[in-house]
Scaffold this motif. Structure first.
Motif, PDB file in Angstrom:
ATOM      1  N   LYS A  39       5.538   4.428   1.651  1.00  0.00           N
ATOM      2  CA  LYS A  39       6.117   5.726   2.015  1.00  0.00           C
ATOM      3  C   LYS A  39       6.753   5.652   3.410  1.00  0.00           C
ATOM      4  O   LYS A  39       7.850   6.171   3.644  1.00  0.00           O
ATOM      5  N   GLU A  84       0.850  -1.202   0.000  1.00  0.00           N
ATOM      6  CA  GLU A  84       0.000   0.000   0.000  1.00  0.00           C
ATOM      7  C   GLU A  84       0.874   1.236   0.000  1.00  0.00           C
ATOM      8  O   GLU A  84       1.960   1.248   0.580  1.00  0.00           O
ATOM      9  N   LYS A  85       0.328   2.312  -0.644  1.00  0.00           N
ATOM     10  CA  LYS A  85       1.102   3.543  -0.840  1.00  0.00           C
ATOM     11  C   LYS A  85       1.644   4.117   0.477  1.00  0.00           C
ATOM     12  O   LYS A  85       2.827   4.466   0.577  1.00  0.00           O
TER      13      LYS A  85
END
Ligand code: KIV
Length: 266
Positions: free
Chosen positions: A163, A158-159
């Motif tokens: 990150k 997942e983004k």
């Protein structure tokens, strides 16, 4: 061949030379690995799974890790020896973490320690390396967190999580670690992390763009029972060879052909 030191490992990233890492848990295996010129031998807490027959690494103790690190050290002349800090050897306080990291060096003859890292352990890494002990971080799938994560899952798909992992890798570098294991993350994320930090990344299930690779020796030689995770490449089938040898021995003892006269004293 000269001894592999922390500056040599870090320098390999700058020279674009891949860092070859394998686990070992005993002196005989460590000697075979060392003689091939592998850069780092890691005494992983994976010994819980591959040596002790556990289904998790959580029960592995400091005393067990020190014992295996010490016996592995006897098989090594050249490779860098890293000891894996087991569950609850660094979580309770920074002081406990420094003391246990020190045991790896003084009692286990390790040259660095590895810590499964999240944001809670950045100060711990800072303090241990300040005490003169090189630290390898470890992010992505961290088996010691299995009770929190509920299983061994690919991380960073997942983004937001991706990150977070890029930020965490940078913070681990800032805390003074000399390298980071990236376990079970997508290859593009591993590439991004590898490009964004100055210290080497060592991948396991993290694709080809890391600065180095690590595998569990039992997986690589095919000692671990199937099924193996997707990232494992079996370079041999030692399990099959051992099974065949044991069956032959069993049969020869049962029918009286072993020992022959040539295996007996006059
Ligand atoms: O415990 C271990 O062997 C490890 C490697 C798989 C990196 O942490």
């Amino acid at each position: 061949m000269s001894k592999v030191t922390v500056p040599i490992i870090v320098g390999k990233k700058k020279r674009n030379e891949k860092i070859v890492t394998l686990t070992a848990y005993d002196a005989a295996t460590a000697r075979i690995i060392d003689e091939t010129g592998v850069d780092i031998i890691l005494v992983g807490d994976s010994l819980g799974n591959v040596i002790q027959g556990l289904d998790k690494t959580l029960e592995v103790t400091m005393d067990e890790m020190i014992y295996h690190t010490k016996i592995v050290s006897r098989g090594i002349n050249r490779a860098h020896l890293c000891g894996d800090m087991p569950f609850m050897s660094y979580q309770s306080s920074i002081e406990v973490a420094i003391r246990n990291a020190g045991r790896f060096i003084k009692d286990g003859r390790a040259e660095s320690v590895k810590i499964e890292t999240n944001e809670n352990y950045l100060e711990t890494i800072y303090a241990i390396q300040k005490a003169g002990i090189p630290v390898m971080g470890h992010i992505g799938l961290c088996p010691q967190s299995v009770l929190m994560t509920g299983g061994y899952k690919i991380q960073g798909r997942e983004k937001n999580e991706a990150k977070r992992l890029v930020g965490l890798a940078n913070s681990i570098e800032d805390a003074g670690a000399f390298s980071i294991v990236l376990e079970s993350i997508p290859l593009k994320l591993a590439k991004k992390i590898t490009k964004s930090i100055g210290i080497p990344t060592i991948g396991i299930g993290a694709g080809p763009y890391c600065d180095g690779q690590v595998l569990v020796i039992n997986d690589l030689v095919g000692l671990t029972p199937d099924p193996a995770p997707k990232f494992v490449k079996k370079y041999a089938n030692v399990r099959q060879i051992m099974t065949k040898s044991v069956i032959e021995f069993r049969d020869e003892v049962q029918c009286g052909t072993f020992p022959s006269l040539s295996h007996s004293y006059d």
